[in-house]
Design a protein around this motif. Structure first.
Motif, short mmCIF file in Angstrom:
data_model
loop_
_atom_site.label_atom_id
_atom_site.label_comp_id
_atom_site.label_asym_id
_atom_site.label_seq_id
_atom_site.Cartn_x
_atom_site.Cartn_y
_atom_site.Cartn_z
N ASP A 113 45.75 40.25 50.57
CA ASP A 113 45.46 38.97 51.20
C ASP A 113 45.47 39.08 52.72
N ALA A 173 42.23 40.56 53.78
CA ALA A 173 41.17 39.56 53.68
C ALA A 173 41.27 38.55 54.81
N TYR A 226 35.22 39.21 50.65
CA TYR A 226 35.53 38.63 49.35
C TYR A 226 34.60 37.46 49.08
N ASP A 283 34.67 33.59 47.84
CA ASP A 283 35.61 32.47 47.73
C ASP A 283 35.10 31.51 46.65
N LYS A 328 43.02 29.64 48.13
CA LYS A 328 41.75 30.33 48.03
C LYS A 328 41.73 31.11 46.72
N ARG A 371 40.06 34.04 45.62
CA ARG A 371 39.28 35.17 46.10
C ARG A 371 38.94 36.11 44.95
N TYR A 375 36.59 39.89 44.41
CA TYR A 375 36.03 41.02 45.15
C TYR A 375 35.01 41.74 44.30
#
Length: 103
Positions: A21, A24, A31, A33, A41, A43, A45
């Motif tokens: 995190d 990010a 990433y 969202d 969030k 996230r 990937y």
């Protein structure tokens, strides 16, 4: 498109989810969202984002130039200057000043 969960990516990078995190938040890893604009969030990937992060963070250990072994100098140097004490220099300047002011 395959989306990976933060836990999966963290395990692959051998870091905690909290560290991931942080990467990010700092913009070091991209990433997707999936949140709806709330506080939390969601996230995800992609494998491409992870590979891009790894390639950007890949380093080669190079010794620091200041701690690298020093090369021997190939020539010797000699100086034509003389070393004199501070008080001797001050006395010499004072005597020259007296000569100039009296003359």
């Amino acid at each position: 498109m395959i989306l990976l969960f933060p836990k999966e990516v963290a395990e692959r990078l051998k870091v905690s989810v909290k560290t991931l995190d942080g990467y990010a938040d700092a913009g070091e890893i991209r990433y997707v969202d999936l949140s709806r604009g709330g506080k939390n969030k969601r996230r995800r990937y992609t494998p491409e984002f992870v590979e891009e992060f790894i390639s950007r963070r890949t380093r080669r250990d190079v010794p620091c130039p200041s701690t690298a072994p020093k090369a021997r100098r190939s020539t010797t140097t000699t100086s034509k200057s003389n070393v004199i004490g501070f008080t001797a220099r001050r006395a010499m300047l004072a005597s020259e000043k007296q000569k100039n002011s009296s003359g």
